[in-house]
Design an enzyme around this catalytic site. Structure first.
Site, PDB file in Angstrom:
ATOM      1  N   LYS A 102      22.562  21.881   3.214  1.00 48.25           N
ATOM      2  CA  LYS A 102      21.945  22.755   2.225  1.00 48.25           C
ATOM      3  C   LYS A 102      20.455  22.445   2.100  1.00 48.25           C
ATOM      4  CE  LYS A 102      25.014  23.648  -0.927  1.00 48.25           C
ATOM      5  NZ  LYS A 102      25.886  23.055  -1.942  1.00 48.25           N
TER       6      LYS A 102
ATOM      7  N   ARG B 163      22.796  20.153  -7.006  1.00 44.62           N
ATOM      8  CA  ARG B 163      23.852  20.583  -6.076  1.00 44.62           C
ATOM      9  C   ARG B 163      24.064  19.528  -5.011  1.00 44.62           C
ATOM     10  NH1 ARG B 163      22.999  26.655  -4.047  1.00 44.62           N
ATOM     11  NH2 ARG B 163      25.245  26.518  -4.274  1.00 44.62           N
TER      12      ARG B 163
ATOM     13  N   GLY C   1      35.390  19.915  -0.778  1.00 42.82           N
ATOM     14  CA  GLY C   1      35.835  18.927  -1.765  1.00 42.82           C
ATOM     15  C   GLY C   1      34.705  18.295  -2.578  1.00 42.82           C
TER      16      GLY C   1
ATOM     17  N   MET D 135      31.257  17.786  -5.099  1.00 50.56           N
ATOM     18  CA  MET D 135      31.059  18.151  -6.501  1.00 50.56           C
ATOM     19  C   MET D 135      30.464  19.544  -6.633  1.00 50.56           C
ATOM     20  SD  MET D 135      29.115  16.183  -9.558  1.00 50.56           S
ATOM     21  CE  MET D 135      27.709  17.255  -9.685  1.00 50.56           C
TER      22      MET D 135
ATOM     23  N   ARG E  55      23.101  29.251   5.482  1.00 50.22           N
ATOM     24  CA  ARG E  55      23.589  28.350   6.538  1.00 50.22           C
ATOM     25  C   ARG E  55      24.210  29.222   7.611  1.00 50.22           C
ATOM     26  NH1 ARG E  55      28.895  26.321   3.146  1.00 50.22           N
ATOM     27  NH2 ARG E  55      29.514  28.442   2.760  1.00 50.22           N
TER      28      ARG E  55
ATOM     29  N   HIS F 104      36.780  31.035  -3.344  1.00 52.29           N
ATOM     30  CA  HIS F 104      37.124  29.716  -2.800  1.00 52.29           C
ATOM     31  C   HIS F 104      38.261  29.833  -1.780  1.00 52.29           C
ATOM     32  CE1 HIS F 104      39.363  25.859  -2.863  1.00 52.29           C
ATOM     33  NE2 HIS F 104      38.138  25.348  -2.853  1.00 52.29           N
TER      34      HIS F 104
ATOM     35  N   ARG G 222      58.132  17.073  35.407  1.00 47.72           N
ATOM     36  CA  ARG G 222      59.131  16.060  35.025  1.00 47.72           C
ATOM     37  C   ARG G 222      60.463  16.474  35.632  1.00 47.72           C
ATOM     38  NH1 ARG G 222      56.193  16.530  29.816  1.00 47.72           N
ATOM     39  NH2 ARG G 222      55.358  14.495  29.230  1.00 47.72           N
TER      40      ARG G 222
ATOM     41  N   ARG H  99      57.134  14.196  39.546  1.00 44.11           N
ATOM     42  CA  ARG H  99      57.325  12.811  39.115  1.00 44.11           C
ATOM     43  C   ARG H  99      58.782  12.418  39.302  1.00 44.11           C
ATOM     44  NH1 ARG H  99      56.591  11.121  33.007  1.00 44.11           N
ATOM     45  NH2 ARG H  99      58.547  12.244  32.806  1.00 44.11           N
TER      46      ARG H  99
ATOM     47  N   GLU I 101      50.270   4.337  33.195  1.00 42.73           N
ATOM     48  CA  GLU I 101      50.745   4.503  31.812  1.00 42.73           C
ATOM     49  C   GLU I 101      51.226   3.198  31.205  1.00 42.73           C
ATOM     50  OE1 GLU I 101      54.014   7.284  31.663  1.00 42.73           O
ATOM     51  OE2 GLU I 101      54.833   6.602  33.554  1.00 42.73           O
TER      52      GLU I 101
ATOM     53  N   SER J 141      47.493   9.353  37.945  1.00 44.10           N
ATOM     54  CA  SER J 141      47.542  10.314  36.849  1.00 44.10           C
ATOM     55  C   SER J 141      47.848   9.525  35.576  1.00 44.10           C
ATOM     56  CB  SER J 141      48.611  11.371  37.104  1.00 44.10           C
ATOM     57  OG  SER J 141      48.646  12.262  36.012  1.00 44.10           O
TER      58      SER J 141
ATOM     59  N   GLY K  42      49.209   8.635  32.257  1.00 46.62           N
ATOM     60  CA  GLY K  42      50.249   9.047  31.314  1.00 46.62           C
ATOM     61  C   GLY K  42      49.817   8.513  29.962  1.00 46.62           C
ATOM     62  N   THR K  43      48.978   9.271  29.301  1.00 45.92           N
ATOM     63  CA  THR K  43      48.358   8.732  28.077  1.00 45.92           C
ATOM     64  C   THR K  43      49.333   8.677  26.910  1.00 45.92           C
ATOM     65  OG1 THR K  43      47.440  10.931  27.797  1.00 45.92           O
ATOM     66  CG2 THR K  43      45.959   9.226  28.636  1.00 45.92           C
ATOM     67  N   ASN K  44      50.498   9.348  27.047  1.00 45.00           N
ATOM     68  CA  ASN K  44      51.500   9.197  25.973  1.00 45.00           C
ATOM     69  C   ASN K  44      52.022   7.764  25.980  1.00 45.00           C
ATOM     70  OD1 ASN K  44      51.241  11.976  25.684  1.00 45.00           O
ATOM     71  ND2 ASN K  44      52.981  12.398  27.030  1.00 45.00           N
ATOM     72  N   ASP K  45      52.509   7.344  27.145  1.00 46.77           N
ATOM     73  CA  ASP K  45      53.004   5.971  27.230  1.00 46.77           C
ATOM     74  C   ASP K  45      51.868   4.964  27.107  1.00 46.77           C
ATOM     75  OD1 ASP K  45      55.873   5.481  27.557  1.00 46.77           O
ATOM     76  OD2 ASP K  45      55.705   6.931  29.195  1.00 46.77           O
TER      77      ASP K  45
ATOM     78  N   CYS L  50      47.973  13.484  32.639  1.00 44.37           N
ATOM     79  CA  CYS L  50      49.057  14.423  32.367  1.00 44.37           C
ATOM     80  C   CYS L  50      49.741  14.144  31.037  1.00 44.37           C
ATOM     81  CB  CYS L  50      50.063  14.434  33.505  1.00 44.37           C
ATOM     82  SG  CYS L  50      50.871  12.852  33.782  1.00 44.37           S
TER      83      CYS L  50
ATOM     84  N   TYR M 178      40.913  16.150  37.219  1.00 46.48           N
ATOM     85  CA  TYR M 178      41.599  17.247  36.521  1.00 46.48           C
ATOM     86  C   TYR M 178      42.315  16.757  35.278  1.00 46.48           C
ATOM     87  CZ  TYR M 178      45.912  15.448  38.610  1.00 46.48           C
ATOM     88  OH  TYR M 178      46.968  14.643  38.958  1.00 46.48           O
TER      89      TYR M 178
HETATM   90  C1  PEP Z   1      52.947  10.045  29.585  1.00 46.68           C
HETATM   91  O1  PEP Z   1      53.519   8.999  29.324  1.00 46.68           O
HETATM   92  O2  PEP Z   1      51.802  10.321  29.196  1.00 46.68           O
HETATM   93  C2  PEP Z   1      53.625  11.062  30.385  1.00 46.68           C
HETATM   94  C3  PEP Z   1      53.000  12.143  30.778  1.00 46.68           C
HETATM   95  O3  PEP Z   1      54.947  10.887  30.639  1.00 46.68           O
HETATM   96  P1  PEP Z   1      56.097  11.104  29.577  1.00 46.68           P
HETATM   97  O4  PEP Z   1      55.519  11.785  28.401  1.00 46.68           O
HETATM   98  O5  PEP Z   1      57.138  11.929  30.266  1.00 46.68           O
HETATM   99  O6  PEP Z   1      56.544   9.715  29.318  1.00 46.68           O
HETATM  100 MG    MG Z   2      55.230   8.422  30.451  1.00 48.07          MG
END
Ligand code: PEP
Ligand code: MG
Length: 890
Positions: A22, A91, A100, A102, A335, A455, A578, A633, A760, A779, A781-784, A847, A867
């Protein structure tokens, strides 16, 4: 010495970090020569110092005095003077606009004496007392923390006593009496009189703004929007101009384009004889901005000219707050305005067509999150669909989309019902910042009062939530928890409502939805040139993203249908197929046979039965992705997922025994096997590559099935590109064993395929240089990798303790949703570097779910992946964000 206070003329729009949004824009407008009432901004640094130490920095008071003096000289009046008072507004204004924070306090400087001065100077006692009652009310509520309902109640009673419909019908005597009543409320609630000293009012309001940075609502909003907690807010002190001085005065809000559709034109609301908070709070119904032309043509023309100047200057949609004081127009805020997702795409390409920005800039003006919103379905037209809709009424379509849910009448209920998995629509007369948590929990928001700038409307648009506001013909009773429609229909809490945020129509009952045109376009069932302006805008922007991006985009798909769909959505291959679902259903029996096999012959028989089925699976997918890579896989999940539940099986056998029956011999053997394979922590047990090494022939069968499927297609003249991916590798030796067997099979069948591994397990990242020796690709495996880096289970913890962690600010967003750059990201970066050092031609992708998350895509671009791979529906989002990432920070 730190400079804590800037005159409006000293700042500019690039100083948002210091002056807040502002303040920076007030300065910009001042320097553009637009009519901004003079004032100054106390910086975010002053707020940070206050928050760190608990007291305002010692130098601040003096600096403020200096700037106040300059302001007083300039205005020719002294703050709160008994004869001719200067009044100011205070203000909040953080770097990012935050609902949120004041609320503004207007008319600071009024007290029991200066109200007389204001009466004399303005010639209107009604105006002076109205201004004073507003100060006591706003100051009491926002600075002193008095329950605002008490003031509202007193105001309502005064109106009732007079038989008045609106506050405009109250005269000076009524207002004077209200001031006394309000002051008593302050005294009773706080134990102290309403502060009379003008400078004390100003300083208390400033501190209250600082404190509001850490209010619950602000914290909640920051977490939602991922705004860092240490930025602090600036405070703007601005000389007052008055929209409540008579019918030739007023206040309003305007947009340079329609924030809902992007169309150019005159959009906004105007309220005569009112101050700013009246518009946003929806206390009286506003006039459409066009009507101002008939009321005050000179001001209207001046406003339109300023709006054109602002658009030309900011090269974007601007929103504006203005006040007209006795025919003189003043700009109180501007703005770059919030807009709906659809408007973002339309406006970006409109600005290109108007020659104001180029396509790179257009791409930076939209986000993947906006694209996601456009991929949601909308209501089908009544004549297309047979459903049980009943038209209840109509309000303003304030934030588009189609929301269906049970009616709830307060935020608490919204949160509680949503937590147990119900879709709800939050129904209010109007919303206030206190409703934020309910708005977040709800599918949509319906209000009976307020315009497109109320609002509810502003916040809902910011959140991308469907909102219908100002549905005046629906009588909302918050006590009875009912809505009564004009025809007498009564909706009770729990009844299902369907609200259309585009048309503003409200239905009782569940209305069927139809697919979004954006999805139809991506699906290929709607050609860009046959689509509306939105589809065409998306087509242009995504095309530009594709040309700009360096990251490839693949899909996670494990059926032929998903593979086909993701190809239509623009996937350049499959990054994760998978195979576990291919062992479920009827095939479960074959897996059981495999586990129970006694000796090589039985095992071979079970694998032989599975082979042709797997070959079919792979054939369909390779065909759908002909000419593009398909990363298959090998089997990953713990074995118990394919076997009967241990408890159920035990009960079955115990019951049989109890009845004196001879249990089925096969079930007994199976029971023993399930017992043997039972694990306390299956996620870190016998799964992934370990499974392949323990059950001979399993991975070999999968590789053979893939190779044979590819060979058949090759022989038929197609161009299959299979890739074999080994899960859960932690040591290069594991990969070497699997690789040797796989290479042999590929050679036997006469097919070429890359062989790579998932990264992973943290050890894989840490030894990636070694692992790269045996891998053609990585690749992530960012979940694990997230689960194992943090040491918490991805299946359990989001429900069990993440809410608490988010509350405590331990992280602003689940690390399963957006990649944790500092921790997990460090492993990713290291593995990319060391893997490529060992093998420069190594292909690297991701992945895990993060492959389709906008923020994470930017990270993967930065660390140089080849990728990202994500669920089919996310492919367009990943394409867009990969393009934006390639252009560098927006
Ligand atoms: C992971 O672990 O990121 C993955 C892609 O494999 P999954 O989710 O099947 O364990
Ligand atoms: Mg995995």
């Amino acid at each position: 010495m730190t400079k804590y206070v800037y005159d409006f003329a000293e700042g500019g729009r690039d100083m948002k970090d210091l002056l807040g949004g502002k303040g920076a824009n007030l300065a910009e407008m001042t320097n553009l020569g637009l009519p901004v009432p003079p004032g100054f901004t106390i910086t975010t640094q002053a707020c940070q110092a206050y928050l760190d130490s608990g007291t305002v920095p010692a130098e601040l008071a003096e600096e403020v005095s200096g700037h106040l003096e300059v302001l007083e000289v300039r205005m020719g009046k002294r703050l709160g003077d008994a004869v001719d008072p200067l009044l100011v507004s205070v203000r909040s204004g953080a770097k990012f606009s935050m609902p949120g924070m004041m609320d503004t306090v207007l008319n600071i400087g009024l007290n029991d004496e200066s109200v007389a001065g204001l009466t004399k100077q303005s010639g209107s006692a009604r105006f002076a007392w109205d201004s004073y009652r507003r100060l006591v009310q706003m100051f009491g509520k926002t600075v002193l923390g008095v329950d605002g309902e008490q003031f509202e109640h007193a105001l309502d009673e005064a109106k009732k006593a007079k038989g008045a419909k609106t506050d405009l019908e109250l005269d000076e005597h009524d207002l004077q009496a209200l001031v006394a009543q309000f002051q008593q409320i302050v005294q009773d609630s706080t134990g102290a009189p309403f502060p009379q000293e003008p400078r004390a009012q100003m300083d208390l309001a400033t501190e209250a703004v600082f404190d509001s940075w850490n209010g619950d609502r602000a914290k909640l909003y920051r977490r939602q929007e991922r705004i860092p907690a240490d930025l602090g807010t600036a405070v703007n002190v601005c000389s007052m101009v008055f929209g409540n001085i008579g019918m030739d005065s007023g206040t309003g809000v305007a947009f340079t384009r329609d924030p809902g559709s992007g169309a150019q034109g005159v959009y906004g609301d105007y309220l005569q004889n009112a101050q700013g908070e009246d518009v946003v709070a929806g206390v009286r119904n506003t006039l459409p901005l066009e009507d101002l032309e008939g009321l005050d043509k000179a001001s209207y023309d001046a406003l339109l000219a300023i709006m054109a100047t602002l658009e030309g200057h900011y090269l974007d949609l601007c929103d504006i707050e203005f006040t007209i004081e006795r025919g003189k127009l003043w700009m109180l805020q501007t703005r770059v305005g919030k807009r709906t997702a659809g408007a973002a795409f339309r406006i970006a390409t409109q600005l290109v067509d108007e020659g104001l920005i180029d396509m790179d800039e257009a791409l930076q003006r939209v986000t993947g999150a906006q694209l996601v919103r456009l991929m949601f379905p909308a209501f089908a037209a009544a004549d297309e669909q047979d459903d049980d809709r009943v038209l209840l009424g109509k309000g303003m379509g304030a934030s588009p989309g189609a929301a269906v849910g049970k009616a709830v009448f307060d935020s608490e209920t919204a949160v509680a019902w949503a937590a147990r998995g119900e879709d709800v629509v939050l129904v209010r007369r109007e919303t206030t910042p206190d409703d934020l948590s309910g708005m977040i929990a709800a599918q949509g928001i319906l209000t009976s009062r307020g315009g497109k700038t109320s609002h509810a409307a502003v916040v809902a648009r910011g959140m991308g939530k469907t909102c219908v506001c100002g549905a005046e013909d629906l009588a909302v009773d918050l006590v009875e928890r009912t809505i009564t429609a004009p025809d007498g229909t009564v909706v009770r809490e729990g009844d299902v409502l369907s609200i259309d945020g585009t048309s503003g129509v409200v239905y009782l009952g569940e209305v069927a939805v139809r697919p979004s045109p954006a999805v139809e376009y991506f699906e290929g069932s709607l050609a860009a040139e046959d689509g509306d302006d939105l589809v065409q805008a998306i087509h242009r922007v995504i095309g530009h993203a594709d040309a700009a991006r360096r990251l490839g985009v693949r899909a996670n798909a494990d059926t032929q249908e998903d593979a086909e769909r993701s190809r239509r959505f623009g996937a350049e291959g499959i990054g994760l197929c998978r195979t576990e679902h291919m062992f479920l259903g009827d095939r479960r029996q074959l897996v059981e046979d495999l586990v129970l096999a006694q000796g090589g012959d039985e095992q071979a028989a079970a694998l032989d039965a599975l082979l042709p089925l797997q070959r079919e699976d792979f054939s369909g997918i390779l065909r759908a992705m002909d000419g593009l890579p398909v990363t298959v896989r090998l089997l990953d999940p713990p074995l118990h997922e394919f076997l009967p539940d241990i408890v159920e099986l035990s009960v079955e056998l115990a019951v049989a025994e109890e009845r004196g029956e001879t249990p089925d011999a096969k079930r007994v053997v199976l029971h023993e096997a399930v017992h043997r394979l039972h694990e306390s922590n299956p996620m870190i047990g016998l799964r992934g590559v370990r499974l392949g090494l323990v059950i001979p022939g399993l991975f070999g069968m999968q590789v053979r099935a893939l190779a044979q499927a590819a060979k058949e297609l090759l022989d038929a003249g197609l161009d299959p590109r299979p890739e074999v991916m080994v899960p859960l590798v932690g040591a290069v030796q594991e990969l070497e064993v699997v690789r040797e067997e796989a290479e042999q099979i590929l050679a036997d069948v006469g097919v070429q395929a890359l062989i790579g591994t998932m990264i992973e397990v943290p050890r894989a990242a840490l030894t990636s240089g070694q692992i790269a020796e045996s891998a053609d690709f990585f690749s992530f495996g960012t979940n694990d990798l997230t689960q194992m880096s943090w040491g918490f289970s991805r299946d359990d913890v989001e429900a069990s303790f993440f809410a608490r962690y988010l509350d405590l600010g331990i992280f602003g967003v689940s690390p399963f949703e957006t990649l944790d750059r500092d921790g997990v990201g460090r492993l990713v970066r290291l593995a990319v570097e060391e893997g490529r050092k060992a093998k420069p031609e190594l292909k690297v992708g991701v992945c895990g779910e993060h492959g389709g998350d906008p923020e994470s895509v930017h990270f993967f671009h930065e660390v140089g992946l080849n990728y990202v791979s994500c669920s089919p529906f996310r492919v367009p989002v990943a394409r867009l964000e990969a393009g934006r990432a390639a252009l560098g920070p927006a």
